[in-house]
Design a protein around this motif. Sequence first.
Motif, PDB file in Angstrom:
ATOM      1  N   GLY A  82      10.923  17.070  -7.416  1.00 19.27           N
ATOM      2  CA  GLY A  82      10.859  17.868  -6.732  1.00 19.27           C
ATOM      3  C   GLY A  82      10.708  19.492  -7.174  1.00 19.27           C
ATOM      4  N   GLY A  83      10.039  20.098  -6.348  1.00 18.56           N
ATOM      5  CA  GLY A  83       9.983  21.493  -6.134  1.00 18.56           C
ATOM      6  C   GLY A  83      10.478  22.516  -5.332  1.00 18.56           C
ATOM      7  N   PRO A  84      11.581  22.868  -5.640  1.00 17.15           N
ATOM      8  CA  PRO A  84      12.321  23.039  -4.536  1.00 17.15           C
ATOM      9  C   PRO A  84      12.015  24.918  -4.185  1.00 17.15           C
ATOM     10  CG  PRO A  84      13.655  23.009  -6.748  1.00 17.15           C
ATOM     11  CD  PRO A  84      12.560  22.719  -6.679  1.00 17.15           C
ATOM     12  N   PRO A  85      11.885  25.132  -2.956  1.00 22.47           N
ATOM     13  CA  PRO A  85      11.760  26.304  -2.625  1.00 22.47           C
ATOM     14  C   PRO A  85      11.555  27.567  -3.580  1.00 22.47           C
ATOM     15  CG  PRO A  85      12.943  25.284  -0.547  1.00 22.47           C
ATOM     16  CD  PRO A  85      13.112  24.844  -1.860  1.00 22.47           C
ATOM     17  N   CYS A  86      10.221  28.014  -3.686  1.00 25.29           N
ATOM     18  CA  CYS A  86      10.455  29.102  -4.951  1.00 25.29           C
ATOM     19  C   CYS A  86      10.706  30.653  -4.085  1.00 25.29           C
ATOM     20  CB  CYS A  86       9.157  29.582  -5.132  1.00 25.29           C
ATOM     21  SG  CYS A  86       8.057  29.645  -4.406  1.00 25.29           S
ATOM     22  N   GLN A  87      10.604  31.163  -2.774  1.00 23.31           N
ATOM     23  CA  GLN A  87      10.497  32.421  -2.934  1.00 23.31           C
ATOM     24  C   GLN A  87      11.796  32.941  -3.352  1.00 23.31           C
ATOM     25  OE1 GLN A  87      10.922  29.726  -0.706  1.00 23.31           O
ATOM     26  NE2 GLN A  87       9.351  29.755   0.740  1.00 23.31           N
ATOM     27  N   VAL A 135      17.811  25.155  -5.975  1.00 26.07           N
ATOM     28  CA  VAL A 135      17.678  23.917  -7.037  1.00 26.07           C
ATOM     29  C   VAL A 135      18.108  23.841  -7.759  1.00 26.07           C
ATOM     30  CG1 VAL A 135      18.355  26.199  -8.500  1.00 26.07           C
ATOM     31  CG2 VAL A 135      16.518  25.086  -9.014  1.00 26.07           C
ATOM     32  N   LEU A 136      20.104  23.187  -7.108  1.00 26.04           N
ATOM     33  CA  LEU A 136      20.758  22.395  -7.291  1.00 26.04           C
ATOM     34  C   LEU A 136      20.051  21.165  -6.413  1.00 26.04           C
ATOM     35  CD1 LEU A 136      23.518  24.769  -6.940  1.00 26.04           C
ATOM     36  CD2 LEU A 136      22.353  23.967  -9.429  1.00 26.04           C
ATOM     37  N   GLU A 137      19.684  21.203  -5.784  1.00 23.88           N
ATOM     38  CA  GLU A 137      19.759  19.575  -5.055  1.00 23.88           C
ATOM     39  C   GLU A 137      18.762  18.328  -5.898  1.00 23.88           C
ATOM     40  OE1 GLU A 137      20.358  17.873  -1.529  1.00 23.88           O
ATOM     41  OE2 GLU A 137      21.884  19.920  -2.049  1.00 23.88           O
ATOM     42  N   PRO A 138      18.230  18.718  -7.051  1.00 26.05           N
ATOM     43  CA  PRO A 138      18.088  17.727  -7.379  1.00 26.05           C
ATOM     44  C   PRO A 138      19.003  16.358  -8.401  1.00 26.05           C
ATOM     45  CG  PRO A 138      16.195  19.439  -7.723  1.00 26.05           C
ATOM     46  CD  PRO A 138      16.534  19.366  -6.939  1.00 26.05           C
ATOM     47  N   LEU A 139      19.683  17.934  -8.824  1.00 28.01           N
ATOM     48  CA  LEU A 139      20.377  17.336 -10.051  1.00 28.01           C
ATOM     49  C   LEU A 139      21.772  16.457  -9.147  1.00 28.01           C
ATOM     50  CD1 LEU A 139      22.717  17.122 -12.460  1.00 28.01           C
ATOM     51  CD2 LEU A 139      23.320  20.043 -12.274  1.00 28.01           C
ATOM     52  N   ARG A 140      21.911  17.309  -7.769  1.00 25.06           N
ATOM     53  CA  ARG A 140      22.749  16.446  -6.581  1.00 25.06           C
ATOM     54  C   ARG A 140      22.585  14.785  -6.209  1.00 25.06           C
ATOM     55  NH1 ARG A 140      25.211  20.867  -3.110  1.00 25.06           N
ATOM     56  NH2 ARG A 140      27.128  20.438  -3.034  1.00 25.06           N
ATOM     57  N   TRP A 141      21.085  14.584  -6.399  1.00 22.56           N
ATOM     58  CA  TRP A 141      20.310  13.481  -6.229  1.00 22.56           C
ATOM     59  C   TRP A 141      20.381  12.792  -6.804  1.00 22.56           C
ATOM     60  CZ3 TRP A 141      17.675  11.229  -1.819  1.00 22.56           C
ATOM     61  CH2 TRP A 141      17.462  12.245  -0.634  1.00 22.56           C
ATOM     62  N   ILE A 157      12.459  12.223 -14.118  1.00 26.68           N
ATOM     63  CA  ILE A 157      13.066  12.637 -13.784  1.00 26.68           C
ATOM     64  C   ILE A 157      11.703  14.096 -13.665  1.00 26.68           C
ATOM     65  CG2 ILE A 157      13.879  14.457 -12.447  1.00 26.68           C
ATOM     66  CD1 ILE A 157      16.285  12.665 -13.555  1.00 26.68           C
ATOM     67  N   VAL A 158      11.283  15.083 -12.581  1.00 24.52           N
ATOM     68  CA  VAL A 158       9.935  15.923 -12.539  1.00 24.52           C
ATOM     69  C   VAL A 158      10.328  16.696 -11.671  1.00 24.52           C
ATOM     70  CG1 VAL A 158       7.799  16.293 -12.917  1.00 24.52           C
ATOM     71  CG2 VAL A 158       7.995  13.793 -13.297  1.00 24.52           C
ATOM     72  N   LEU A 159      10.543  17.866 -12.912  1.00 23.42           N
ATOM     73  CA  LEU A 159      10.466  18.924 -11.521  1.00 23.42           C
ATOM     74  C   LEU A 159       9.647  20.133 -11.634  1.00 23.42           C
ATOM     75  CD1 LEU A 159      14.721  19.159 -11.717  1.00 23.42           C
ATOM     76  CD2 LEU A 159      13.156  17.439 -10.084  1.00 23.42           C
ATOM     77  N   ALA A 164      10.152  32.239 -13.660  1.00 20.61           N
ATOM     78  CA  ALA A 164      11.402  32.579 -13.412  1.00 20.61           C
ATOM     79  C   ALA A 164      12.438  31.763 -13.709  1.00 20.61           C
ATOM     80  CB  ALA A 164      11.778  33.281 -12.465  1.00 20.61           C
ATOM     81  N   VAL A 165      12.095  30.253 -13.041  1.00 21.02           N
ATOM     82  CA  VAL A 165      13.204  29.355 -13.164  1.00 21.02           C
ATOM     83  C   VAL A 165      13.346  28.340 -14.477  1.00 21.02           C
ATOM     84  CG1 VAL A 165      13.817  26.610 -12.350  1.00 21.02           C
ATOM     85  CG2 VAL A 165      12.757  29.025 -10.491  1.00 21.02           C
ATOM     86  N   MET A 166      12.466  28.900 -15.632  1.00 21.03           N
ATOM     87  CA  MET A 166      12.578  27.968 -16.746  1.00 21.03           C
ATOM     88  C   MET A 166      13.710  27.966 -17.419  1.00 21.03           C
ATOM     89  SD  MET A 166      11.446  25.741 -18.450  1.00 21.03           S
ATOM     90  CE  MET A 166       9.387  25.842 -18.384  1.00 21.03           C
ATOM     91  N   PRO A 167      14.937  29.071 -17.641  1.00 18.11           N
ATOM     92  CA  PRO A 167      16.010  28.848 -18.244  1.00 18.11           C
ATOM     93  C   PRO A 167      16.990  27.967 -17.329  1.00 18.11           C
ATOM     94  CG  PRO A 167      15.748  31.681 -17.494  1.00 18.11           C
ATOM     95  CD  PRO A 167      14.640  30.616 -16.996  1.00 18.11           C
ATOM     96  N   LEU A 168      16.950  27.240 -16.321  1.00 17.96           N
ATOM     97  CA  LEU A 168      16.974  26.346 -15.319  1.00 17.96           C
ATOM     98  C   LEU A 168      16.749  25.371 -15.785  1.00 17.96           C
ATOM     99  CD1 LEU A 168      18.669  28.078 -11.831  1.00 17.96           C
ATOM    100  CD2 LEU A 168      19.026  28.315 -13.560  1.00 17.96           C
ATOM    101  N   TRP A 169      15.610  24.745 -15.797  1.00 14.57           N
ATOM    102  CA  TRP A 169      15.382  23.366 -16.674  1.00 14.57           C
ATOM    103  C   TRP A 169      16.306  23.056 -17.438  1.00 14.57           C
ATOM    104  CZ3 TRP A 169      14.975  22.677 -11.483  1.00 14.57           C
ATOM    105  CH2 TRP A 169      14.315  23.266 -11.371  1.00 14.57           C
ATOM    106  N   GLU A 170      16.051  24.270 -18.437  1.00 15.20           N
ATOM    107  CA  GLU A 170      16.700  24.359 -20.208  1.00 15.20           C
ATOM    108  C   GLU A 170      17.897  23.834 -19.648  1.00 15.20           C
ATOM    109  OE1 GLU A 170      15.469  28.131 -21.111  1.00 15.20           O
ATOM    110  OE2 GLU A 170      13.189  27.443 -21.987  1.00 15.20           O
ATOM    111  N   VAL A 171      18.419  24.376 -18.651  1.00 14.69           N
ATOM    112  CA  VAL A 171      20.423  24.185 -18.416  1.00 14.69           C
ATOM    113  C   VAL A 171      19.988  22.464 -18.109  1.00 14.69           C
ATOM    114  CG1 VAL A 171      22.438  24.954 -17.540  1.00 14.69           C
ATOM    115  CG2 VAL A 171      20.624  26.043 -18.123  1.00 14.69           C
ATOM    116  N   TYR A 172      19.198  22.406 -17.047  1.00 16.15           N
ATOM    117  CA  TYR A 172      19.241  21.209 -16.731  1.00 16.15           C
ATOM    118  C   TYR A 172      18.826  19.902 -17.393  1.00 16.15           C
ATOM    119  CZ  TYR A 172      19.133  21.038 -11.654  1.00 16.15           C
ATOM    120  OH  TYR A 172      19.501  20.497 -10.010  1.00 16.15           O
TER     121      TYR A 172
END
Length: 438
Positions: A82-87, A135-141, A157-159, A164-172
């Motif tokens: 998944g690639g959550p909407p990035c706007q 951006v939380l949806e992949p985790l919830r799935w 899992i591939v996201l 700018a979202v890299m810090p969240l991927w690192e938390v994931y």
Amino acid sequence: MSSPGPQSHHRSDARILDLFAGPGGLDVAAHFLGYKSIGIELDQNACETRYAAGLPTIHGDVRVIRETRFDEIPSSVDVLTGGPPCQSFSVAGKGAGRRALSTVTQFIHRLVNGEDEAAIDEELHDLDDPRTALVLEPLRWLLKAIETKGRNPYEVIVLEQVPAVMPLWEVYAQLLGSGEGRLAGVKYETRCFMLKTEQFGVPQTRTRAVLVARLPTRGGIERIETTHLPFDVRRDRRDAAQSDTLLSDSAIPAVGRRWVSMADALEEASKPSGSSVDVTRLRTGAELKFFVVSNYGSGGDPKNRGMRLSTEPAFTVTGKISRNRVYTSPAEFDAGRPDRFTIPEAGVLQTFPHNFPWSGKDQAQQIGNAVPPRLGMHILSMALRGNAPSSEELSAATTWPTTARDATEELRRLGCGDHSQCPPFSHQVTRSPRASCL
């Protein structure tokens, strides 16, 4: 190696579930690697493209599907992408997501720690940009799969998202590797990548933040090896090195081939019989030669529009690519007579096949929102097989198999049915099945 045949038009044997699937960037990549997929997509226009392309689809909101229709997802699915909407995270947007990074990080921890999801949802509604919560949806799935009887955790899992979202991927990555809380001891091998598209043969400059997670039984995650040299976006550096880029590939060091230019990609896409890419208007004599003036400003100045030559990669392909101005000569520029990229040309710059059946409305937006399939092939091949896609697979990915009209109609019926479960108002405009695919 010949191209794989048309997609299966049923969901029961899909291995890959693509959240926020768009017109099918990752699904196209999966197809040419020989994997069957199913996508969930909210936008009716993108769904029309997917139906025309033969891509199994559920027209709906990923949140609603997760909450009320999770049992519709085939049990054969063991890969989540998944690639959550990035706007809200994109530097081109207002930046609500970037400002909310620390808040979203807290939500990630709270979900894994088992806090009440209804209370979390209430707080998510108060974010400046509600799309940030997606951006939380992949985790919830993932948590839903772990906690649903008869389901297994996703093996891979591939996201992907904007940098700018890299810090969240690192938390994931940290939490997926911990096996704590609601993960119920399920631990993943994880790795994050910052990838430049032109280094994988995509004829545009675009940087993506990617997270790959795999169950340990699949082994460690290797780096995704680049195939082409990087492109220096600073014009003074480019001009100084221009003579070097004119060398043949055999003269380029073994670290990679020269990046693919707009002219290279469009010329190649115009060759197949019946190609929808016609670059005759962009030729000067026998040479494909033009330059592009961006719709966006650069260096913080909205009036300072960047320029790229046809011998260079394109700017990042966004939903506004149809506003970029294309000129074949300085005289055209001086006279203010720009051309524009056609939809098939814009798709080729995203590495979609030359004959991909773009359908519905807002086709430029669909293209800009998509994952470049060639980049997707490199990511998925490494994540699922531990190696790069073969040259035969990459070569086959330039032409899309034709989908019969009755197959498109069946996919629309499966994806939309009687419209009762589709997003509200998405079918307000009544169109005949034929017209909706134009």
